[in-house]
Enzyme design. Structure first.
Site, PDB file in Angstrom:
ATOM      1  N   ILE A  69       0.805  -1.232   0.000  1.00 39.14           N
ATOM      2  CA  ILE A  69       0.000   0.000   0.000  1.00 39.14           C
ATOM      3  C   ILE A  69       0.831   1.272   0.000  1.00 39.14           C
ATOM      4  O   ILE A  69       0.327   2.339  -0.261  1.00 39.14           O
ATOM      5  CB  ILE A  69      -0.998   0.075   1.192  1.00 39.14           C
ATOM      6  CG1 ILE A  69      -0.313  -0.261   2.506  1.00 39.14           C
ATOM      7  CG2 ILE A  69      -2.204  -0.796   0.928  1.00 39.14           C
ATOM      8  CD1 ILE A  69      -1.206  -0.084   3.722  1.00 39.14           C
ATOM      9  N   GLY A 106       7.920   4.377   0.862  1.00 44.17           N
ATOM     10  CA  GLY A 106       8.535   5.656   1.222  1.00 44.17           C
ATOM     11  C   GLY A 106      10.034   5.572   1.090  1.00 44.17           C
ATOM     12  O   GLY A 106      10.563   4.642   0.475  1.00 44.17           O
ATOM     13  N   THR A 107      10.700   6.556   1.677  1.00 46.88           N
ATOM     14  CA  THR A 107      12.149   6.620   1.625  1.00 46.88           C
ATOM     15  C   THR A 107      12.777   5.530   2.477  1.00 46.88           C
ATOM     16  O   THR A 107      13.868   5.043   2.180  1.00 46.88           O
ATOM     17  CB  THR A 107      12.628   7.976   2.185  1.00 46.88           C
ATOM     18  OG1 THR A 107      11.582   8.923   2.013  1.00 46.88           O
ATOM     19  CG2 THR A 107      13.864   8.451   1.477  1.00 46.88           C
ATOM     20  N   VAL A 124       5.241  -0.484   2.820  1.00 48.93           N
ATOM     21  CA  VAL A 124       4.135  -0.807   3.723  1.00 48.93           C
ATOM     22  C   VAL A 124       3.161  -1.746   3.017  1.00 48.93           C
ATOM     23  O   VAL A 124       2.817  -1.539   1.852  1.00 48.93           O
ATOM     24  CB  VAL A 124       3.422   0.477   4.194  1.00 48.93           C
ATOM     25  CG1 VAL A 124       2.288   0.147   5.154  1.00 48.93           C
ATOM     26  CG2 VAL A 124       4.410   1.428   4.865  1.00 48.93           C
ATOM     27  N   LYS A 165       4.731  -2.365   8.204  1.00 47.30           N
ATOM     28  CA  LYS A 165       5.764  -1.484   7.649  1.00 47.30           C
ATOM     29  C   LYS A 165       7.111  -2.182   7.747  1.00 47.30           C
ATOM     30  O   LYS A 165       7.602  -2.457   8.835  1.00 47.30           O
ATOM     31  CB  LYS A 165       5.777  -0.164   8.434  1.00 47.30           C
ATOM     32  CG  LYS A 165       6.806   0.839   7.974  1.00 47.30           C
ATOM     33  CD  LYS A 165       6.651   2.177   8.703  1.00 47.30           C
ATOM     34  CE  LYS A 165       7.699   3.173   8.257  1.00 47.30           C
ATOM     35  NZ  LYS A 165       7.502   4.507   8.848  1.00 47.30           N
ATOM     36  N   ASP A 173       8.377  15.399  10.264  1.00 51.36           N
ATOM     37  CA  ASP A 173       8.127  15.126   8.850  1.00 51.36           C
ATOM     38  C   ASP A 173       6.634  15.234   8.556  1.00 51.36           C
ATOM     39  O   ASP A 173       6.043  14.357   7.915  1.00 51.36           O
ATOM     40  CB  ASP A 173       8.674  13.751   8.468  1.00 51.36           C
ATOM     41  CG  ASP A 173       8.849  13.584   6.960  1.00 51.36           C
ATOM     42  OD1 ASP A 173       8.777  14.598   6.232  1.00 51.36           O
ATOM     43  OD2 ASP A 173       9.038  12.441   6.510  1.00 51.36           O
TER      44      ASP A 173
END
Ligand code: ADP
Ligand code: MG
Length: 404
Positions: A29, A32-33, A37, A103, A190
Site C-alpha cells: 500500500i 517511502g524513503t 508498507v 511497515k 516530517d
C-alpha cells in the site's frame, strides 16, 4: 505487476519467521524513503488487549468499511469468540482489528533510527489521532512494525475539492495529533499529507511515520554529550600528545572521526520550517506547526506542493518572496543568523496571503472566513518562539468552528 507483488510478499514472509502464521499479507500500500508498507489481515487479533487499539476500532468500524475484511476467510479457531456471545457481538468482535499495515523498514536504516521510531511509537500509544503500535518483529537486521490499517483518502485527490467547512476537520485531527505528540516533548519532524492518513468521509485522520521523530530533550542531551566528549577528547589528545613527546616522537594530532556537531535537517523539502533551513541547532516542536501551515497554504491556494525548491537555500528564497526581504532579515537576525539576498524576485515587502490565494485560486472559496488567513499567518510565523502552538491553534476560531 501482481506476480511481482506476490513474489515480494513471499520474500517478506520468508524473511521473518512467524509472520505468515500471524498475518495474511494482502498487498503493497505504500512505499517511502525508509520503508515499504503492506496491508495484511491479522489472524490472531484476539491476542491484543491494548485499550487504544480497541477504542480506535470501535469508533471507526463502519459497516461499509474494508471490503477486504468482509471478503476475508473466517478467522482461525483460536480467534472464535465464546459461544455465549450473540451473533451481533461476534460479528463486531471478528471484524474488529482485522486489517493491519505492516511497515517493513529498509535494512539500510540505522539500528538507532529503527529503535527510535519504535520507542516513540510505543510512547505515543493511546491517542485516537496517532496510529498505535501493535507490535514490532525483528529477524537479524530486518524489522517490521505493525500498525492498525487506517483507510484514508489521497491528499492529491481531494485537496482541490475540499470545501472550506471540511478544512476545519482536517486541521482538527492533525492538530490534535500534534497537541498530544508535543505534550510528550516529541517533534514529528516530517509533517506532510502522506504522513497524515485522513478519511474525508469520517472527518478523521491519524498521524503516522515517526521515522524522523525526535524528543526535544534528546536533542539537548546529544548536544551536551557532544560538548562533553569534545572536552574529553581534547584532554585525551593532550595527554597522548604529551606522552608522545616524552618518547621523543612527533605528536601528530589524530583525525577526529566523530560526526560533526550538526543541526538536524531531516524532513521533506517544501515543508521545512525556516529554523530547520537555517540549521538552528536547538529546534522545537514548533517545526511541525510550520508544516501544518504549509498544508493549509496548499489548501487555500489549491497548489500542492506549494514550495518547489530543490535545496534549502532555494527554499529560504521562496519563503523570502512571501515575507519580503526586510521581514526575513529581521527574523533571521533574531534567530542569530544573517540573511542576504540581491535576487530581484525578493522584494523589500512581502505578499499578503490573501493576495496569494487569489492569485493562485482566482475563483476562490465563496464562504472562506477571513480568519482562515489569520490562522495561516500564525502557523507560518517565521519565528518559532512566537509561532502558535497546536493547543492554541485548536482553539483558533477557524478550527474551533467559531469563524465569522
Ligand atoms: P515511510 O517512512 O516509508 O514514509 P510511512 O509510515 O509514511 O513510511 O508509510 C508509507 C505509506 O504507507 C503512507 O504514506 C501510507 O500511504 C501507507 N501507510 C502507512 N501506515 C499506514 C496505516 N497504518 N494504514 C494505512 N496506510 C498506511
Ligand atoms: Mg512517510
Amino acid at each position: 505487476e501482481g506476480e511481482e507483488a506476490q513474489e515480494e510478499i513471499r520474500e517478506l514472509e520468508e524473511l521473518i519467521p512467524g509472520l505468515s502464521e500471524r498475518y495474511r499479507l494482502l498487498g503493497r500500500i505504500g512505499e517511502g524513503t525508509f520503508s515499504t508498507v503492506y496491508k495484511a489481515l491479522d489472524l490472531c487479533h484476539e491476542r491484543y488487549d491494548n485499550s487504544s487499539w480497541t477504542r480506535i476500532f470501535d469508533e471507526d468500524d463502519d459497516e461499509d468499511d474494508n471490503g477486504t475484511a468482509n471478503a476475508a476467510p473466517a478467522p482461525s479457531d483460536a480467534a472464535a469468540p465464546a459461544a455465549t456471545e450473540s451473533g451481533m457481538q461476534r460479528r463486531r468482535e471478528t471484524r474488529r482489528a482485522r486489517v493491519v499495515a505492516i511497515k517493513k523498514l529498509y535494512v539500510t536504516s540505522s539500528p538507532a533510527r529503527i529503535a527510535n521510531e519504535i520507542s516513540i511509537l510505543d510512547e505515543l500509544r493511546g491517542n485516537r489521532f496517532v496510529a498505535p503500535l501493535v507490535t514490532a518483529m525483528r529477524r537479524r537486521d530486518q524489522v517490521v512494525v505493525v500498525l492498525p490499517y487506517f483507510r484514508n483518502d489521497d491528499f492529491r485527490r481531494f485537496y482541490l475539492e475540499l470545501p472550506v467547512g471540511e478544512m476545519r476537520w482536517y486541521l482538527r485531527s492533525l492538530l490534535s495529533a500534534l497537541q498530544y505528540t508535543h505534550s510528550k516533548g516529541i517533534m514529528h519532524r516530517d509533517i506532510k499529507p502522506s504522513n497524515f492518513l485522513y478519511d474525508v468521509r469520517r472527518r478523521h485522520g491519524v498521524l503516522v511515520d515517526f521515522g524522523l521523530a525526535e524528543r526535544e530533550c534528546d536533542q539537548e542531551a546529544a548536544r551536551a554529550r557532544s560538548r562533553r566528549s569534545l572536552h574529553m577528547d581534547a584532554s585525551t589528545a593532550a595527554r597522548l600528545f604529551h606522552s608522545f613527546d616524552q618518547r621523543g616522537r612527533p605528536g601528530v594530532p589524530r583525525k577526529d572521526t566523530r560526526p560533526a556537531l550538526r543541526a538536524n535537517r531531516a524532513g521533506t523539502r517544501g515543508f521545512r520550517a525556516p529554523e530547520v533551513l537555517l540549521k538552528i541547532p536547538r529546534q522545537s516542536v514548533a517545526i511541525d506547526i510550520w508544516s501544518v501551515g504549509v498544508i493549509l497554504l496548499c489548501l487555500l491556494t489549491r497548489r500542492f506542493p506549494f514550495f518547489q525548491s530543490v535545496d534549502d537555500t532555494e527554499a529560504l528564497l521562496e519563503i523570502s518572496v512571501l515575507y519580503g526581504r526586510l521581514e526575513m532579515e529581521r527574523v533571521v537576525a533574531d534567530l542569530g543568523r544573517t540573511f542576504f539576498t540581491n535576487i530581484p524576485t525578493v522584494k523589500d515587502r512581502g505578499i499578503r496571503f490573501e493576495s496569494l490565494a487569489k492569485a493562485y485560486n482566482p475563483e476562490g472559496y465563496p464562504d472562506l472566513p477571513p480568519d482562515a488567513f489569520d490562522l495561516l499567518r500564525r502557523l507560518l510565523d517565521l519565528n518559532p518562539s512566537t509561532r502558535i502552538t497546536a493547543a492554541a491553534a485548536l482553539d483558533h476560531p477557524f478550527v474551533a468552528g467559531r469563524s465569522h
